[in-house]
Design a protein around this motif. Structure first.
Motif, PDB file in Angstrom:
ATOM      1  N   ALA A  65      52.824  31.337  46.163  1.00  0.00           N
ATOM      2  CA  ALA A  65      52.298  32.090  45.236  1.00  0.00           C
ATOM      3  C   ALA A  65      50.911  31.730  44.603  1.00  0.00           C
ATOM      4  N   ASP A  66      50.538  30.512  44.645  1.00  0.00           N
ATOM      5  CA  ASP A  66      49.189  29.714  44.034  1.00  0.00           C
ATOM      6  C   ASP A  66      48.024  30.027  45.241  1.00  0.00           C
ATOM      7  N   THR A  67      48.282  30.487  46.238  1.00  0.00           N
ATOM      8  CA  THR A  67      47.443  30.741  47.214  1.00  0.00           C
ATOM      9  C   THR A  67      46.347  32.089  46.708  1.00  0.00           C
ATOM     10  N   PRO A  68      45.114  31.717  46.622  1.00  0.00           N
ATOM     11  CA  PRO A  68      44.240  32.962  46.051  1.00  0.00           C
ATOM     12  C   PRO A  68      44.372  34.171  47.413  1.00  0.00           C
ATOM     13  N   ASP A  69      44.437  35.209  46.805  1.00  0.00           N
ATOM     14  CA  ASP A  69      44.486  36.399  47.779  1.00  0.00           C
ATOM     15  C   ASP A  69      45.877  36.803  48.272  1.00  0.00           C
ATOM     16  N   VAL A  70      46.836  35.905  47.692  1.00  0.00           N
ATOM     17  CA  VAL A  70      48.310  36.272  48.314  1.00  0.00           C
ATOM     18  C   VAL A  70      48.958  36.687  47.021  1.00  0.00           C
ATOM     19  N   TRP A  71      49.907  37.606  47.073  1.00  0.00           N
ATOM     20  CA  TRP A  71      50.666  38.006  46.124  1.00  0.00           C
ATOM     21  C   TRP A  71      52.164  38.149  46.525  1.00  0.00           C
ATOM     22  N   VAL A  72      52.898  37.211  46.088  1.00  0.00           N
ATOM     23  CA  VAL A  72      54.203  37.295  46.483  1.00  0.00           C
ATOM     24  C   VAL A  72      55.086  38.441  45.887  1.00  0.00           C
ATOM     25  N   THR A  73      55.639  39.208  46.559  1.00  0.00           N
ATOM     26  CA  THR A  73      56.513  40.410  46.130  1.00  0.00           C
ATOM     27  C   THR A  73      57.886  40.400  46.101  1.00  0.00           C
ATOM     28  N   GLY A  74      58.435  39.251  46.964  1.00  0.00           N
ATOM     29  CA  GLY A  74      59.811  39.050  47.240  1.00  0.00           C
ATOM     30  C   GLY A  74      60.320  37.701  47.589  1.00  0.00           C
ATOM     31  N   VAL A  75      61.478  37.008  47.068  1.00  0.00           N
ATOM     32  CA  VAL A  75      61.894  35.799  47.794  1.00  0.00           C
ATOM     33  C   VAL A  75      63.229  35.961  47.994  1.00  0.00           C
ATOM     34  N   SER A  76      63.995  35.670  49.157  1.00  0.00           N
ATOM     35  CA  SER A  76      65.302  35.962  49.569  1.00  0.00           C
ATOM     36  C   SER A  76      66.052  34.921  48.890  1.00  0.00           C
ATOM     37  N   PRO A  77      67.567  35.318  49.061  1.00  0.00           N
ATOM     38  CA  PRO A  77      68.453  34.233  48.942  1.00  0.00           C
ATOM     39  C   PRO A  77      68.331  33.119  49.690  1.00  0.00           C
ATOM     40  N   VAL A  78      69.028  31.991  49.646  1.00  0.00           N
ATOM     41  CA  VAL A  78      68.957  30.957  50.266  1.00  0.00           C
ATOM     42  C   VAL A  78      70.177  30.695  50.911  1.00  0.00           C
ATOM     43  N   TYR A  79      69.916  30.474  52.471  1.00  0.00           N
ATOM     44  CA  TYR A  79      71.117  30.277  53.336  1.00  0.00           C
ATOM     45  C   TYR A  79      71.082  28.951  53.947  1.00  0.00           C
ATOM     46  N   GLU A  80      72.278  28.308  54.211  1.00  0.00           N
ATOM     47  CA  GLU A  80      72.359  27.225  54.770  1.00  0.00           C
ATOM     48  C   GLU A  80      72.615  27.484  56.361  1.00  0.00           C
ATOM     49  N   THR A  81      71.987  26.705  57.087  1.00  0.00           N
ATOM     50  CA  THR A  81      72.302  27.016  58.695  1.00  0.00           C
ATOM     51  C   THR A  81      72.269  25.825  59.405  1.00  0.00           C
ATOM     52  N   GLU A  82      73.178  25.980  60.636  1.00  0.00           N
ATOM     53  CA  GLU A  82      73.215  24.821  61.432  1.00  0.00           C
ATOM     54  C   GLU A  82      71.896  25.010  62.159  1.00  0.00           C
ATOM     55  N   PRO A  83      71.249  23.648  62.746  1.00  0.00           N
ATOM     56  CA  PRO A  83      70.229  23.617  63.342  1.00  0.00           C
ATOM     57  C   PRO A  83      70.571  24.123  64.723  1.00  0.00           C
ATOM     58  N   VAL A  84      69.392  24.394  65.518  1.00  0.00           N
ATOM     59  CA  VAL A  84      69.374  25.246  66.394  1.00  0.00           C
ATOM     60  C   VAL A  84      68.495  24.477  67.515  1.00  0.00           C
ATOM     61  N   ASP A  85      69.147  24.169  68.577  1.00  0.00           N
ATOM     62  CA  ASP A  85      68.548  23.285  69.700  1.00  0.00           C
ATOM     63  C   ASP A  85      67.764  22.300  69.233  1.00  0.00           C
TER      64      ASP A  85
END
Length: 189
Positions: free
Chosen positions: A48-68
């Protein structure tokens, strides 16, 4: 690859007259070392603090098992950030790597090694790239429910270029090993 700006969606720099297209960006975040939630929130803030980048959405958080991943790897916390940007894809990749470095990401020869923070570019508009340091769209996104499900939560009608609707991709991958963490919330601060 030359990118042509959409004349209806542009960012005109009035000093130089340079016109750069505004592109939709999908970034996937993950952490399985250290204070995982703090790492994800820090990444959201840095994006969000990056110039020329505008955050429009943030998803819910998921916990996931590691893959490979190496045996004994801790579960990940994952989320997706949607943004609009006028940055070139290479500059956005440089920023993603800088954010990882700021959160002490250690690179390893071990495939899918645990990490404090992972920031992956999934899609940058309709940009395609097969350069070793920049592959767009992300080559494994279609097989990763920890990318597809949070992205689906934000944009159920979205499509992954060259692969199809994320709803269809998510139906193929299923939701095994991924759990919604209703007790955790990310926000643009």
């Amino acid at each position: 690859m030359t990118e042509t700006p959409n004349p209806h969606i542009i960012n005109a720099d009035t000093l130089t007259g340079e016109m750069r297209p505004i592109r939709r960006v999908v970034l996937a975040l993950g952490s399985n070392l250290g204070e995982r939630m703090s790492m994800l929130q820090g990444a959201v803030n840095a994006i969000a603090d990056t110039p020329d980048v505008w955050v429009t959405g943030v998803s819910p958080v998921y916990e996931t098992e590691p893959v490979d991943a190496p045996e004994g790897s801790r579960n990940y916390l994952n989320a997706v950030v949607l943004a609009d940007t006028t940055l070139a894809a290479n500059r956005l990749m440089d920023r993603a790597l800088a954010i990882e470095d700021a959160f002490e990401r250690e690179r390893s020869e071990v495939l899918n090694a645990p990490r404090t923070l992972d920031v992956d570019l999934i899609v940058v508009g309709d940009r395609r790239s097969n350069e070793p340091h920049l592959r767009l769209p992300h080559p494994r996104a279609a097989e990763r429910p920890f990318v597809l499900k949070p992205w689906f939560d934000l944009e159920p009608d979205a499509s992954l270029p060259e692969r199809g609707p994320i709803a269809d991709l998510l139906a193929e991958t299923g939701l095994d090993g991924i759990t919604l963490r209703e007790d955790l919330t990310l926000a643009v601060e």
